[in-house]
Each structure stands twice: as C-alpha cells, then as structure tokens.
Design a protein around this motif. Structure first.
Motif, PDB file in Angstrom:
ATOM      1  N   GLY A  12     -12.572  -0.627  -2.264  1.00 24.28           N
ATOM      2  CA  GLY A  12     -12.807   0.775  -2.017  1.00 24.28           C
ATOM      3  C   GLY A  12     -12.779   1.158  -0.486  1.00 24.28           C
ATOM      4  O   GLY A  12     -13.077   2.460  -0.019  1.00 24.28           O
ATOM      5  N   GLU A  13     -12.500   0.114   0.422  1.00 26.33           N
ATOM      6  CA  GLU A  13     -12.375   0.501   1.889  1.00 26.33           C
ATOM      7  C   GLU A  13     -10.728   0.084   2.300  1.00 26.33           C
ATOM      8  O   GLU A  13     -10.783   0.040   3.527  1.00 26.33           O
ATOM      9  CB  GLU A  13     -13.182  -0.739   2.359  1.00 26.33           C
ATOM     10  N   GLU A  14      -9.942   0.000   1.274  1.00 24.93           N
ATOM     11  CA  GLU A  14      -8.784  -0.371   1.570  1.00 24.93           C
ATOM     12  C   GLU A  14      -8.061   0.691   2.373  1.00 24.93           C
ATOM     13  O   GLU A  14      -7.194   0.439   3.124  1.00 24.93           O
ATOM     14  CB  GLU A  14      -7.961  -0.591   0.237  1.00 24.93           C
ATOM     15  N   TYR A  64       0.852  -1.217  -0.031  1.00 23.07           N
ATOM     16  CA  TYR A  64      -0.037   0.052  -0.127  1.00 23.07           C
ATOM     17  C   TYR A  64       0.809   1.247  -0.140  1.00 23.07           C
ATOM     18  O   TYR A  64       1.665   1.524   1.004  1.00 23.07           O
ATOM     19  CB  TYR A  64      -0.901   0.103   1.392  1.00 23.07           C
ATOM     20  N   VAL A  65       0.744   2.126  -1.205  1.00 20.53           N
ATOM     21  CA  VAL A  65       1.884   3.116  -1.188  1.00 20.53           C
ATOM     22  C   VAL A  65       1.074   4.306  -1.840  1.00 20.53           C
ATOM     23  O   VAL A  65       0.241   4.356  -2.653  1.00 20.53           O
ATOM     24  CB  VAL A  65       3.144   2.773  -2.304  1.00 20.53           C
ATOM     25  N   ASN A  66       1.180   5.450  -1.241  1.00 17.81           N
ATOM     26  CA  ASN A  66       0.515   6.810  -1.470  1.00 17.81           C
ATOM     27  C   ASN A  66      -0.983   6.534  -1.829  1.00 17.81           C
ATOM     28  O   ASN A  66      -1.739   7.063  -2.930  1.00 17.81           O
ATOM     29  CB  ASN A  66       1.090   7.246  -2.674  1.00 17.81           C
ATOM     30  N   GLY A  67      -1.637   5.701  -1.007  1.00 18.87           N
ATOM     31  CA  GLY A  67      -3.153   5.748  -1.044  1.00 18.87           C
ATOM     32  C   GLY A  67      -3.502   4.471  -2.250  1.00 18.87           C
ATOM     33  O   GLY A  67      -4.790   4.404  -2.490  1.00 18.87           O
ATOM     34  N   GLN A  68      -2.696   3.702  -2.465  1.00 17.38           N
ATOM     35  CA  GLN A  68      -3.141   2.796  -3.846  1.00 17.38           C
ATOM     36  C   GLN A  68      -2.265   1.482  -3.418  1.00 17.38           C
ATOM     37  O   GLN A  68      -1.190   1.439  -2.841  1.00 17.38           O
ATOM     38  CB  GLN A  68      -2.530   3.325  -4.964  1.00 17.38           C
ATOM     39  N   SER A  98      -3.964   2.376   5.582  1.00 12.62           N
ATOM     40  CA  SER A  98      -3.480   3.617   5.541  1.00 12.62           C
ATOM     41  C   SER A  98      -2.629   3.829   6.798  1.00 12.62           C
ATOM     42  O   SER A  98      -1.549   4.777   6.728  1.00 12.62           O
ATOM     43  CB  SER A  98      -4.328   4.701   5.301  1.00 12.62           C
ATOM     44  N   SER A  99      -2.868   3.213   8.245  1.00 14.67           N
ATOM     45  CA  SER A  99      -2.397   3.587   9.432  1.00 14.67           C
ATOM     46  C   SER A  99      -0.991   2.785   9.483  1.00 14.67           C
ATOM     47  O   SER A  99      -0.176   3.262  10.137  1.00 14.67           O
ATOM     48  CB  SER A  99      -3.099   3.187  10.412  1.00 14.67           C
TER      49      SER A  99
END
Length: 380
Positions: free
Chosen positions: A330-332, A180-184, A337-338
């Motif tokens: 859509g909920e990842e 998970y990098v930069n919101g993706q 993110s934390s």
C-alpha cells in the motif's frame, strides 16, 4: 655578513631551499591569452576498411568548453593525377567513406575546403600493416598487464602505432524479479532483467613503438595497457581489442612528439613541449598552422578475453554500497513512483502472506545506469 667555516655546511642547504622557494611563482604563457582557432585534423586513410576523418579547432588551456567542431566542410581523398573520392559528414565534424579503392602503387592526399580556405596534406604512399601475432597478459601484483606482439618478415614496417578498445561484463548489486509499471508492481518479464550489462572504453593515451635498432622487425611483449587489480573491469570478464597501424618515420615522429607534449609536461624533469610539424598545410594562408598528420595504411586487429577465474583471488574491486529498504503493501507508490528506487522482491510473512517489498536505489539494481544491456556480437 660572515659565518664561521664550520657552519657553512649547515647554512648552505637552507639558503638553497629558500632560493628555490622564492622562485616558485605562477607562470602563465602569453599563448594562453591569444586567439587560438587552428584547424585540427584527426584520423587516417584506411586502405582496407572505413575511413574516418574528424575536424575540429584548437582551444586555449583555460577554455573549459569542448573543442569546436568543423561542420559542412568538403573533405576529399585525391589520387595523384587521378580520381577524387568525397567523404560524407555522418556526424557533426566527422567525415567518412565506407571503403576507398586505394591502390598500393599510387599516392594520395587529403583535401579540405572549409570557411573559405583550402587545406591539403602531402601526397603519401599506402603502408601495409603486418598482422598481430598474439595478445598475451601477466597477472602482476598491482594489476593485469596486457601485451601485443607482431613482426614483419620483410623488415619493412619498423614503425608502429596502436589503439585499443576495452569491453567488460558486470552485474548489478541486486537481482530484481519485480518491476513497477503504471502504478503497479508486477513480475518482471523473462528476458527483461536488468542485472547483466556491458561497458566500453577506448584508449586515450598514444601508443607508439619502433624496431629500428633491432636486426629483425619484431615487436615482442609491447605493454599496451595495464588494468589495476582493484578495477571493476576484472570482476567478471574483460576483453581487449587492439588495432595496429604501420607508420612512416615522419608520422611516427609526429605521434611521438604529440605524446611527449600531452603526457609528459607535469614535472620539473619532463621534456619541454615541442612544435608539432604535421604534413597538412593551409593553401590559402601558408603561414597558418594546421594540426594533424595524414597517413594511409591498412588496419590489423586482434581480441583477447580474460575471465575472473584466471586471475588471482587478491584481485578484488571495492564493493558498492547498496543498502536496501522495505516497503509495506500500500506504500509502494510513494517509494517507487519517482523511478529513483526499484523493487527487488516480495516480502512474505511466516503465514505466507504478502506484507511488503524489498527495494533499493536504481544504481544498485539497474545495470543500465552504467552501461548497456546489448550483448556485444563478439562476446564469448
């Protein structure tokens, strides 16, 4: 009070028990309440490699903080009636020299100047450490026992000390192909996996041995360390590096006393602590205690590897508890993110549609939580 004679054998054990119980009172030695700030000198002068000397101060047993390091000191190795070599402070309280030009026929001492005081060790002769013949092991019921073997053909060493470093390979519970990098969420780059790591550990127990009662200076199967059968160290591959040092009779006795003081004071039948007598003195205040014993010797090293396939099937470390979660598309962001959780893989429907991701806690996916991904240069 009088008791019938036939009752004494039943009563006396009770009286003895209550007498012992009545004597169990907390004892706090006065030394714990006194000022305790004596210099501690750790390390030795290496005749065939880097020399490292660490300076710190003693502390009371009730002091929960770490020992105070002695910084900005002047540390010198002096040849008797000869040259002087300065050690550089490479870390706070740590003083090193890459390679001292030690001559076996001469004597040397360690000189320390700090806090307005001068300290010096006795002049000592260099000792040649014999090579380690071999390291071997046996798989016992309760763990892996490793041994060191050495000998001196000249029958001149007699006193030995050992240290060791452990390294073991281990893997994360899950293999992650996503990140998970930069919101993706994206595919993890080749070579950027976080599955396989290594951990290191250095010995803390004091290991000394001697052959003074033997006709030959031979150390055979000295038990250097035992790894429990359920240790994670044995899950994949384990390596042990043993360092061997020749000791003088005086330095051996110092280390033996230190071992008894630090490792054998927990029970009623253990020996009482003894006063440590080193070979370092405070020249400015001769009555001031100094903790440490300076020796000069070469160092011999040997490494051994043990793989999981060589060990009994019964050697099994406890399994890590690692449940995984599923996250809808859509909920990842809310889940990953934390940084507390890491994606593992995609979840695909029966119609080959991406419907979510599988993820788990960082400690279950990222091996770097407990170690390093940097593969040791010596690793087989």
């Amino acid at each position: 009070m009088h008791f019938p004679k036939n009752c004494l054998k039943n009563i006396l054990p009770l009286l003895f028990f209550f007498t012992l119980a009545a004597c169990e009172e907390p004892y706090t030695p006065e030394v714990l309440e006194q000022d305790n700030n004596y210099l501690v000198v750790s390390g030795f002068i290496n005749s065939n490699g880097p020399t490292t000397i660490k300076l710190s101060h003693t502390q009371n047993l009730t002091d929960a903080s770490g020992p105070t390091l002695e910084t900005r000191a002047s540390v010198t190795v002096e040849e008797e009636s000869g040259a002087k070599y300065n050690l550089q402070e490479t870390e706070p309280g740590t003083y090193t020299h890459r390679l001292l030009p030690i001559t076996l026929s001469k004597k040397y001492r360690l000189v320390i100047r700090t806090g307005g005081k001068d300290y010096a060790s006795d002049y000592v002769e260099p000792r040649i450490t014999p090579a380690i013949d071999k390291l071997n092991w046996t798989a016992e019921n309760d763990g892996l026992q490793l041994y060191v073997n050495t000998h001196d053909n000249e029958n001149d060493t007699r006193y030995y000390r050992w240290e060791f470093e452990e390294t073991w390979e281990y893997a994360a519970f899950y293999f992650s192909v996503l990140e998970y990098v930069n919101g993706q969420i994206r595919d993890r780059e080749p070579g950027n996996d976080i599955f396989l790591c290594w951990r290191h550990n250095t010995s803390s127990a004091i290991q000394v041995g001697n052959t003074v009662k033997l006709s030959q200076d031979v150390v055979s199967n000295f038990p250097i360390v035992k790894v429990p059968a359920n240790s994670e160290k044995l899950k994949r591959k384990y390596s042990l590096l043993v360092k061997q040092y020749a000791q003088t009779k005086e330095s051996y006795e110092y280390w033996e006393a230190l071992k008894k003081n630090t490792e054998s004071i927990g029970s009623l039948f253990d020996p009482l602590p003894t006063q440590l007598t080193g070979n370092i003195q405070c020249l400015t205040s001769p009555t001031e205690p100094v903790i440490g014993f300076v020796t000069i010797s070469s160092v011999e090293e040997k490494r051994i590897f043990v793989t999981r396939q060589e060990l009994p099937a019964s050697y099994r470390p406890p399994s890590q508890f690692c449940p995984f979660d599923t996250v809808k598309v859509g909920e990842e962001a809310a889940y990953f993110s934390s940084g507390g959780a890491i994606p593992i893989d995609m979840i695909i429907s029966e119609t080959r549609e991406l419907i979510g991701y599988a993820g788990a806690s960082k400690s279950c996916v990222d091996c770097r939580v407990f170690g390093t991904k940097v593969r040791p240069a010596y690793w087989q």
